[in-house]
Design a protein around this motif. Structure first.
Motif, PDB file in Angstrom:
ATOM      1  N   ALA A 179       0.737  -1.546  -0.062  1.00 14.54           N
ATOM      2  CA  ALA A 179       0.437   0.189  -0.073  1.00 14.54           C
ATOM      3  C   ALA A 179       0.628   1.288  -0.337  1.00 14.54           C
ATOM      4  O   ALA A 179       1.000   2.522  -0.561  1.00 14.54           O
ATOM      5  N   GLN A 180       1.847   1.150   0.637  1.00 14.94           N
ATOM      6  CA  GLN A 180       2.750   2.522   0.784  1.00 14.94           C
ATOM      7  C   GLN A 180       3.331   2.607  -0.527  1.00 14.94           C
ATOM      8  O   GLN A 180       3.342   3.451  -0.664  1.00 14.94           O
ATOM      9  N   LEU A 181       3.992   1.956  -1.341  1.00 16.34           N
ATOM     10  CA  LEU A 181       3.923   1.947  -2.505  1.00 16.34           C
ATOM     11  C   LEU A 181       3.284   2.914  -3.974  1.00 16.34           C
ATOM     12  O   LEU A 181       3.697   3.043  -4.683  1.00 16.34           O
ATOM     13  N   LYS A 182       2.124   2.480  -3.340  1.00 20.71           N
ATOM     14  CA  LYS A 182       1.120   2.745  -4.353  1.00 20.71           C
ATOM     15  C   LYS A 182       1.241   4.231  -3.551  1.00 20.71           C
ATOM     16  O   LYS A 182       0.671   4.479  -5.219  1.00 20.71           O
ATOM     17  N   ASP A 183       1.150   4.237  -2.411  1.00 22.30           N
ATOM     18  CA  ASP A 183       0.949   5.865  -2.597  1.00 22.30           C
ATOM     19  C   ASP A 183       1.921   6.979  -2.651  1.00 22.30           C
ATOM     20  O   ASP A 183       1.758   8.122  -1.816  1.00 22.30           O
ATOM     21  N   GLY A 184       2.576   6.059  -2.901  1.00 24.94           N
ATOM     22  CA  GLY A 184       4.330   7.168  -2.747  1.00 24.94           C
ATOM     23  C   GLY A 184       4.994   6.931  -1.952  1.00 24.94           C
ATOM     24  O   GLY A 184       5.912   9.047  -2.059  1.00 24.94           O
ATOM     25  N   THR A 185       4.898   6.490  -1.045  1.00 25.55           N
ATOM     26  CA  THR A 185       5.524   6.444   0.330  1.00 25.55           C
ATOM     27  C   THR A 185       6.053   5.043   0.078  1.00 25.55           C
ATOM     28  O   THR A 185       5.708   4.727   0.481  1.00 25.55           O
ATOM     29  N   ALA A 186       7.775   5.428   0.715  1.00 28.34           N
ATOM     30  CA  ALA A 186       8.596   4.023   1.342  1.00 28.34           C
ATOM     31  C   ALA A 186       8.414   2.848   1.780  1.00 28.34           C
ATOM     32  O   ALA A 186       7.819   2.948   2.969  1.00 28.34           O
ATOM     33  N   VAL A 187       8.484   2.051   2.048  1.00 26.13           N
ATOM     34  CA  VAL A 187       8.577   0.414   2.988  1.00 26.13           C
ATOM     35  C   VAL A 187       9.578   1.326   3.960  1.00 26.13           C
ATOM     36  O   VAL A 187       9.536   0.789   5.211  1.00 26.13           O
ATOM     37  N   LEU A 188      11.083   1.046   3.191  1.00 29.97           N
ATOM     38  CA  LEU A 188      12.353   1.609   3.634  1.00 29.97           C
ATOM     39  C   LEU A 188      13.066   2.999   2.995  1.00 29.97           C
ATOM     40  O   LEU A 188      12.562   3.078   2.018  1.00 29.97           O
ATOM     41  N   ALA A 189      14.263   2.791   3.662  1.00 31.26           N
ATOM     42  CA  ALA A 189      15.267   4.456   3.217  1.00 31.26           C
ATOM     43  C   ALA A 189      16.231   4.128   2.937  1.00 31.26           C
ATOM     44  O   ALA A 189      16.854   3.054   3.920  1.00 31.26           O
ATOM     45  N   PRO A 190      17.028   4.327   1.987  1.00 35.36           N
ATOM     46  CA  PRO A 190      18.147   3.609   1.816  1.00 35.36           C
ATOM     47  C   PRO A 190      19.076   5.338   2.165  1.00 35.36           C
ATOM     48  O   PRO A 190      18.418   6.144   2.890  1.00 35.36           O
ATOM     49  N   SER A 191      19.952   5.229   2.260  1.00 35.28           N
ATOM     50  CA  SER A 191      21.226   6.095   2.678  1.00 35.28           C
ATOM     51  C   SER A 191      20.584   7.576   1.888  1.00 35.28           C
ATOM     52  O   SER A 191      19.853   7.415   0.939  1.00 35.28           O
ATOM     53  N   LEU A 192      21.165   8.632   2.332  1.00 37.23           N
ATOM     54  CA  LEU A 192      20.657   9.899   1.895  1.00 37.23           C
ATOM     55  C   LEU A 192      21.267  10.598   1.097  1.00 37.23           C
ATOM     56  O   LEU A 192      20.883  11.213  -0.101  1.00 37.23           O
ATOM     57  N   ARG A 193      22.373  10.413   0.314  1.00 33.67           N
ATOM     58  CA  ARG A 193      22.535  10.355  -1.044  1.00 33.67           C
ATOM     59  C   ARG A 193      21.925   9.788  -1.968  1.00 33.67           C
ATOM     60  O   ARG A 193      21.241  10.209  -2.902  1.00 33.67           O
ATOM     61  N   ILE A 194      21.317   8.255  -1.814  1.00 27.02           N
ATOM     62  CA  ILE A 194      20.284   7.633  -2.974  1.00 27.02           C
ATOM     63  C   ILE A 194      19.182   8.649  -2.930  1.00 27.02           C
ATOM     64  O   ILE A 194      18.383   8.641  -4.006  1.00 27.02           O
ATOM     65  N   MET A 195      18.584   9.390  -1.815  1.00 26.56           N
ATOM     66  CA  MET A 195      17.563   9.836  -2.023  1.00 26.56           C
ATOM     67  C   MET A 195      17.725  11.257  -2.278  1.00 26.56           C
ATOM     68  O   MET A 195      16.529  10.677  -3.063  1.00 26.56           O
ATOM     69  N   VAL A 196      18.532  11.717  -2.504  1.00 26.18           N
ATOM     70  CA  VAL A 196      19.224  12.875  -2.391  1.00 26.18           C
ATOM     71  C   VAL A 196      19.378  12.471  -5.020  1.00 26.18           C
ATOM     72  O   VAL A 196      18.170  13.337  -5.347  1.00 26.18           O
ATOM     73  N   LEU A 197      19.939  11.910  -5.306  1.00 25.84           N
ATOM     74  CA  LEU A 197      19.690  11.134  -6.555  1.00 25.84           C
ATOM     75  C   LEU A 197      18.549  11.223  -7.169  1.00 25.84           C
ATOM     76  O   LEU A 197      18.178  11.441  -8.488  1.00 25.84           O
ATOM     77  N   SER A 198      17.431  10.153  -6.146  1.00 19.12           N
ATOM     78  CA  SER A 198      16.308   9.629  -6.398  1.00 19.12           C
ATOM     79  C   SER A 198      15.125  10.852  -6.764  1.00 19.12           C
ATOM     80  O   SER A 198      14.619  10.933  -7.453  1.00 19.12           O
ATOM     81  N   ALA A 199      15.559  11.465  -5.894  1.00 20.04           N
ATOM     82  CA  ALA A 199      14.443  12.841  -5.976  1.00 20.04           C
ATOM     83  C   ALA A 199      14.538  13.845  -7.221  1.00 20.04           C
ATOM     84  O   ALA A 199      13.890  13.684  -7.603  1.00 20.04           O
TER      85      ALA A 199
END
Length: 287
Positions: free
Chosen positions: A1-21
């Protein structure tokens, strides 16, 4: 359910989050045809996007010689909008699951990213790592959900004001910020001060991470685009980024598909470690 509404189940590193964003926001800019990115449309485009691909032709000319002061102001203000977009995207997508690393993890990342001293001063005989790098404590509280509440401060009205201020600067319109007293401080100045605090070392550390990623050749801050992936960024990642994404088989991190596709093209995982595609030697050996 979280994946479908745009929120992740787990968090990667801050670097990956910035790249993905940034990947998601760049996609949104292409779809919307706007110079100012839309965080909400970017999040909608990122959901379920696991096979995105494309080329990175971000060869902006950032030569600032003989540029009028108004253009410098426009660049700085555009950068602030980009950072606000990235911060809001991270807060909404991973803010509820990303926790600050422990002091040991934070110090290790500082060693890994060469932040504790200037690169030019590193000892070549020890492969650049040296033996006297200091232990650095995380300036934020370990395990804190540092990004969780940022989305509530960066509401629609605040984001609209930041974007309008950037447009005014880009059109060379004068933006007057009266700072003679607290009661006379403009809303634009208040918004800028709030954003500065949110990305500071004591709150989220986002500005520090963005500065480091620019230095590493992963992203750059162009005059027109703001924060964007630099051409060849996929060859500049560290082994922790590769390991984290390789371990996320079911995309519980909700990482953008373009990011994963470009890294898959550029790197190959072998029994000995990570090797650049077409190379004969391992770049990152297994530890």
């Amino acid at each position: 359910a979280q994946l479908k509404d745009g929120t992740a189940v787990l968090a990667p590193s801050l670097r990956i989050m910035v790249l993905s964003a940034i990947c998601a926001l760049e996609d949104s800019m292409l779809v919307c045809g706007s110079k100012l990115s839309s965080t909400e449309s970017a999040r909608e485009a990122a959901i379920g996007n696991d096979e995105s691909d494309g080329d990175d032709d971000d060869d902006d000319d950032d030569d600032d010689d003989d540029v009028p002061l108004t253009v410098f102001a426009a660049k700085v203000h555009k950068s602030r909008v980009s950072i606000a977009d990235v911060l809001l995207f991270i807060s909404k997508t991973w803010g509820h699951v990303y926790r600050e690393p422990s002091h040991n993890e934070y110090s290790w990342h500082r060693v890994l990213y060469n932040l504790t001293r200037d690169v030019a001063s590193f000892d070549d005989k020890s492969n650049g790592w040296g033996t006297d790098l200091p232990f650095v404590r995380n300036p934020r509280n370990p395990s804190n959900l540092s990004f969780e509440n940022c989305q509530f401060l960066l509401d629609e009205e605040t984001m609209a004001r930041l974007q309008n201020a950037a447009l005014e600067r880009n059109n060379h319109q004068e933006v007057r910020n009266l700072t003679f007293g607290a009661s006379e401080m403009s809303q634009t100045t208040k918004d800028d001060l709030m954003l500065t605090e949110l990305v500071s070392l004591s709150k989220t550390g986002l500005q520090e991470e963005i500065n480091l990623m620019c230095r590493k050749g992963l992203i750059e801050n162009g005059t027109e685009k703001g924060l964007h992936l630099k051409s060849g960024w996929q060859h500049c990642v560290d082994f922790e980024v590769l390991n984290d994404l390789a371990a996320d088989k079911s995309n519980r991190y909700l990482v953008h598909g373009h990011l994963k596709a470009k890294l898959k093209e550029a790197w190959e995982q072998t029994r000995k470690g990570w090797m650049k595609s077409g190379a004969e030697k391992v770049t990152f050996a297994n530890m």
